[in-house]
Design a protein around this motif. Sequence first.
Motif, PDB file in Angstrom:
ATOM      1  N   ILE A  65       9.262  -0.650   9.109  1.00  0.00           N
ATOM      2  CA  ILE A  65       9.121  -0.130   7.745  1.00  0.00           C
ATOM      3  C   ILE A  65       9.501  -1.231   6.773  1.00  0.00           C
ATOM      4  O   ILE A  65      10.539  -1.867   6.922  1.00  0.00           O
ATOM      5  CB  ILE A  65      10.008   1.107   7.541  1.00  0.00           C
ATOM      6  CG1 ILE A  65       9.519   2.234   8.425  1.00  0.00           C
ATOM      7  CG2 ILE A  65      10.038   1.537   6.093  1.00  0.00           C
ATOM      8  CD1 ILE A  65      10.288   3.510   8.251  1.00  0.00           C
ATOM      9  N   ALA A  66       8.662  -1.446   5.778  1.00  0.00           N
ATOM     10  CA  ALA A  66       8.945  -2.437   4.745  1.00  0.00           C
ATOM     11  C   ALA A  66      10.271  -2.105   4.061  1.00  0.00           C
ATOM     12  O   ALA A  66      10.679  -0.947   3.990  1.00  0.00           O
ATOM     13  CB  ALA A  66       7.809  -2.457   3.726  1.00  0.00           C
ATOM     14  N   ASN A  67      10.946  -3.126   3.552  1.00  0.00           N
ATOM     15  CA  ASN A  67      12.242  -2.937   2.902  1.00  0.00           C
ATOM     16  C   ASN A  67      12.198  -1.988   1.715  1.00  0.00           C
ATOM     17  O   ASN A  67      13.225  -1.447   1.324  1.00  0.00           O
ATOM     18  CB  ASN A  67      12.802  -4.280   2.446  1.00  0.00           C
ATOM     19  CG  ASN A  67      13.211  -5.144   3.616  1.00  0.00           C
ATOM     20  OD1 ASN A  67      13.496  -4.641   4.691  1.00  0.00           O
ATOM     21  ND2 ASN A  67      13.233  -6.439   3.407  1.00  0.00           N
ATOM     22  N   VAL A  68      11.049  -1.779   1.138  1.00  0.00           N
ATOM     23  CA  VAL A  68      10.947  -0.907  -0.034  1.00  0.00           C
ATOM     24  C   VAL A  68      10.729   0.554   0.340  1.00  0.00           C
ATOM     25  O   VAL A  68      10.638   1.407  -0.530  1.00  0.00           O
ATOM     26  CB  VAL A  68       9.820  -1.373  -0.991  1.00  0.00           C
ATOM     27  CG1 VAL A  68      10.115  -2.771  -1.511  1.00  0.00           C
ATOM     28  CG2 VAL A  68       8.474  -1.326  -0.307  1.00  0.00           C
ATOM     29  N   MET A 111      11.083   3.200  -2.458  1.00  0.00           N
ATOM     30  CA  MET A 111      12.397   3.052  -3.076  1.00  0.00           C
ATOM     31  C   MET A 111      12.428   2.093  -4.263  1.00  0.00           C
ATOM     32  O   MET A 111      13.222   2.269  -5.168  1.00  0.00           O
ATOM     33  CB  MET A 111      13.416   2.587  -2.033  1.00  0.00           C
ATOM     34  CG  MET A 111      13.567   3.557  -0.872  1.00  0.00           C
ATOM     35  SD  MET A 111      14.049   5.214  -1.381  1.00  0.00           S
ATOM     36  CE  MET A 111      15.709   4.911  -1.922  1.00  0.00           C
ATOM     37  N   THR A 112      11.609   1.057  -4.254  1.00  0.00           N
ATOM     38  CA  THR A 112      11.611   0.085  -5.336  1.00  0.00           C
ATOM     39  C   THR A 112      10.190  -0.283  -5.700  1.00  0.00           C
ATOM     40  O   THR A 112       9.263  -0.108  -4.912  1.00  0.00           O
ATOM     41  CB  THR A 112      12.373  -1.207  -4.957  1.00  0.00           C
ATOM     42  OG1 THR A 112      11.726  -1.811  -3.846  1.00  0.00           O
ATOM     43  CG2 THR A 112      13.828  -0.929  -4.637  1.00  0.00           C
ATOM     44  N   CYS A 113      10.061  -0.815  -6.894  1.00  0.00           N
ATOM     45  CA  CYS A 113       8.735  -1.214  -7.362  1.00  0.00           C
ATOM     46  C   CYS A 113       8.335  -2.535  -6.720  1.00  0.00           C
ATOM     47  O   CYS A 113       9.089  -3.494  -6.709  1.00  0.00           O
ATOM     48  CB  CYS A 113       8.748  -1.346  -8.883  1.00  0.00           C
ATOM     49  SG  CYS A 113       7.105  -1.670  -9.501  1.00  0.00           S
ATOM     50  N   GLN A 114       7.177  -2.527  -6.153  1.00  0.00           N
ATOM     51  CA  GLN A 114       6.579  -3.713  -5.554  1.00  0.00           C
ATOM     52  C   GLN A 114       5.081  -3.542  -5.728  1.00  0.00           C
ATOM     53  O   GLN A 114       4.573  -2.435  -5.594  1.00  0.00           O
ATOM     54  CB  GLN A 114       6.976  -3.771  -4.077  1.00  0.00           C
ATOM     55  CG  GLN A 114       6.475  -4.968  -3.353  1.00  0.00           C
ATOM     56  CD  GLN A 114       7.079  -5.061  -1.959  1.00  0.00           C
ATOM     57  OE1 GLN A 114       8.279  -4.924  -1.797  1.00  0.00           O
ATOM     58  NE2 GLN A 114       6.236  -5.291  -0.975  1.00  0.00           N
ATOM     59  N   ARG A 115       4.358  -4.568  -6.026  1.00  0.00           N
ATOM     60  CA  ARG A 115       2.928  -4.452  -6.333  1.00  0.00           C
ATOM     61  C   ARG A 115       2.163  -3.725  -5.229  1.00  0.00           C
ATOM     62  O   ARG A 115       1.320  -2.890  -5.488  1.00  0.00           O
ATOM     63  CB  ARG A 115       2.326  -5.837  -6.573  1.00  0.00           C
ATOM     64  CG  ARG A 115       0.868  -5.808  -6.916  1.00  0.00           C
ATOM     65  CD  ARG A 115       0.664  -5.197  -8.298  1.00  0.00           C
ATOM     66  NE  ARG A 115      -0.740  -5.124  -8.604  1.00  0.00           N
ATOM     67  CZ  ARG A 115      -1.422  -3.993  -8.713  1.00  0.00           C
ATOM     68  NH1 ARG A 115      -0.835  -2.843  -8.556  1.00  0.00           N
ATOM     69  NH2 ARG A 115      -2.692  -4.013  -8.994  1.00  0.00           N
ATOM     70  N   PHE A 116       2.460  -4.048  -3.993  1.00  0.00           N
ATOM     71  CA  PHE A 116       1.839  -3.342  -2.876  1.00  0.00           C
ATOM     72  C   PHE A 116       2.754  -3.411  -1.668  1.00  0.00           C
ATOM     73  O   PHE A 116       3.616  -4.276  -1.577  1.00  0.00           O
ATOM     74  CB  PHE A 116       0.446  -3.894  -2.543  1.00  0.00           C
ATOM     75  CG  PHE A 116       0.405  -5.372  -2.321  1.00  0.00           C
ATOM     76  CD1 PHE A 116       0.698  -5.902  -1.084  1.00  0.00           C
ATOM     77  CD2 PHE A 116       0.071  -6.237  -3.357  1.00  0.00           C
ATOM     78  CE1 PHE A 116       0.671  -7.262  -0.871  1.00  0.00           C
ATOM     79  CE2 PHE A 116       0.041  -7.599  -3.152  1.00  0.00           C
ATOM     80  CZ  PHE A 116       0.333  -8.112  -1.909  1.00  0.00           C
ATOM     81  N   ILE A 117       2.556  -2.470  -0.752  1.00  0.00           N
ATOM     82  CA  ILE A 117       3.311  -2.407   0.496  1.00  0.00           C
ATOM     83  C   ILE A 117       2.311  -2.534   1.632  1.00  0.00           C
ATOM     84  O   ILE A 117       1.359  -1.761   1.706  1.00  0.00           O
ATOM     85  CB  ILE A 117       4.063  -1.064   0.618  1.00  0.00           C
ATOM     86  CG1 ILE A 117       5.007  -0.881  -0.563  1.00  0.00           C
ATOM     87  CG2 ILE A 117       4.806  -0.986   1.940  1.00  0.00           C
ATOM     88  CD1 ILE A 117       5.520   0.542  -0.696  1.00  0.00           C
ATOM     89  N   LYS A 118       2.540  -3.505   2.495  1.00  0.00           N
ATOM     90  CA  LYS A 118       1.666  -3.709   3.648  1.00  0.00           C
ATOM     91  C   LYS A 118       2.488  -3.570   4.909  1.00  0.00           C
ATOM     92  O   LYS A 118       3.602  -4.053   4.979  1.00  0.00           O
ATOM     93  CB  LYS A 118       1.056  -5.111   3.637  1.00  0.00           C
ATOM     94  CG  LYS A 118       0.052  -5.357   2.556  1.00  0.00           C
ATOM     95  CD  LYS A 118      -0.530  -6.739   2.713  1.00  0.00           C
ATOM     96  CE  LYS A 118      -1.586  -6.987   1.664  1.00  0.00           C
ATOM     97  NZ  LYS A 118      -2.238  -8.285   1.856  1.00  0.00           N
ATOM     98  N   HIS A 119       1.952  -2.875   5.887  1.00  0.00           N
ATOM     99  CA  HIS A 119       2.520  -2.929   7.218  1.00  0.00           C
ATOM    100  C   HIS A 119       1.506  -2.517   8.257  1.00  0.00           C
ATOM    101  O   HIS A 119       0.431  -2.044   7.939  1.00  0.00           O
ATOM    102  CB  HIS A 119       3.877  -2.202   7.325  1.00  0.00           C
ATOM    103  CG  HIS A 119       3.874  -0.714   7.313  1.00  0.00           C
ATOM    104  ND1 HIS A 119       4.144   0.024   6.207  1.00  0.00           N
ATOM    105  CD2 HIS A 119       3.696   0.173   8.303  1.00  0.00           C
ATOM    106  CE1 HIS A 119       4.116   1.306   6.506  1.00  0.00           C
ATOM    107  NE2 HIS A 119       3.844   1.415   7.764  1.00  0.00           N
ATOM    108  N   ARG A 120       1.870  -2.774   9.499  1.00  0.00           N
ATOM    109  CA  ARG A 120       0.951  -2.503  10.604  1.00  0.00           C
ATOM    110  C   ARG A 120       1.748  -2.013  11.794  1.00  0.00           C
ATOM    111  O   ARG A 120       2.903  -2.352  11.959  1.00  0.00           O
ATOM    112  CB  ARG A 120       0.117  -3.751  10.847  1.00  0.00           C
ATOM    113  CG  ARG A 120       0.388  -4.604  11.968  1.00  0.00           C
ATOM    114  CD  ARG A 120      -0.427  -5.889  12.030  1.00  0.00           C
ATOM    115  NE  ARG A 120      -1.791  -5.766  11.600  1.00  0.00           N
ATOM    116  CZ  ARG A 120      -2.551  -6.771  11.240  1.00  0.00           C
ATOM    117  NH1 ARG A 120      -2.090  -7.988  11.239  1.00  0.00           N
ATOM    118  NH2 ARG A 120      -3.785  -6.577  10.888  1.00  0.00           N
TER     119      ARG A 120
END
Length: 155
Positions: A65-68, A111-120
């Motif tokens: 899971i991404a940190n955000v 949880m936080t603003c980030q332009r995009f969230i990527k994961h696989r």
Amino acid sequence: MIYQNGCGCCNNTPMCIPSNLDCGINVTLTASDYVARVCNTITYTVTVTNNSAETMTDAILTLPIANVLALLPNTITVNGAPYEDTTLNHVALGTINPNETVTVTYQTTIMTCQRFIKHRAKVVFGCCQCFTKKMICVLSNENTVQVCCCCGNNN
């Protein structure tokens, strides 16, 4: 034909291959939303389909899971049944027979603003080739959720 063909294509330290290669294993990651805001809940679905003639043994799904993102407790399911563990690092899928599909769902909060969230997603499993158990790793597509930092009352 990486998975179904020949001896020695893999070793016990598997290199990950994309699921779009002709190996008979398809791993797909989808999100309930592709544009979201901070504090929104996203439901992710991973499908692992064994289209090969071989049985996948000791299959383990890894979903970093991404940190955000924050994993919502008690939201992980495997084929609709609740999954007891609270981590997505090693979701045990067990044996996946030929022509079988396993579906895993889970929910996260942004949880936080980030332009995009990527994961696989990543699935590691054993197969028998030349009378030897080989480990294979298959990656899903890369899923992207855009995060709108200026929409609504979320900062």
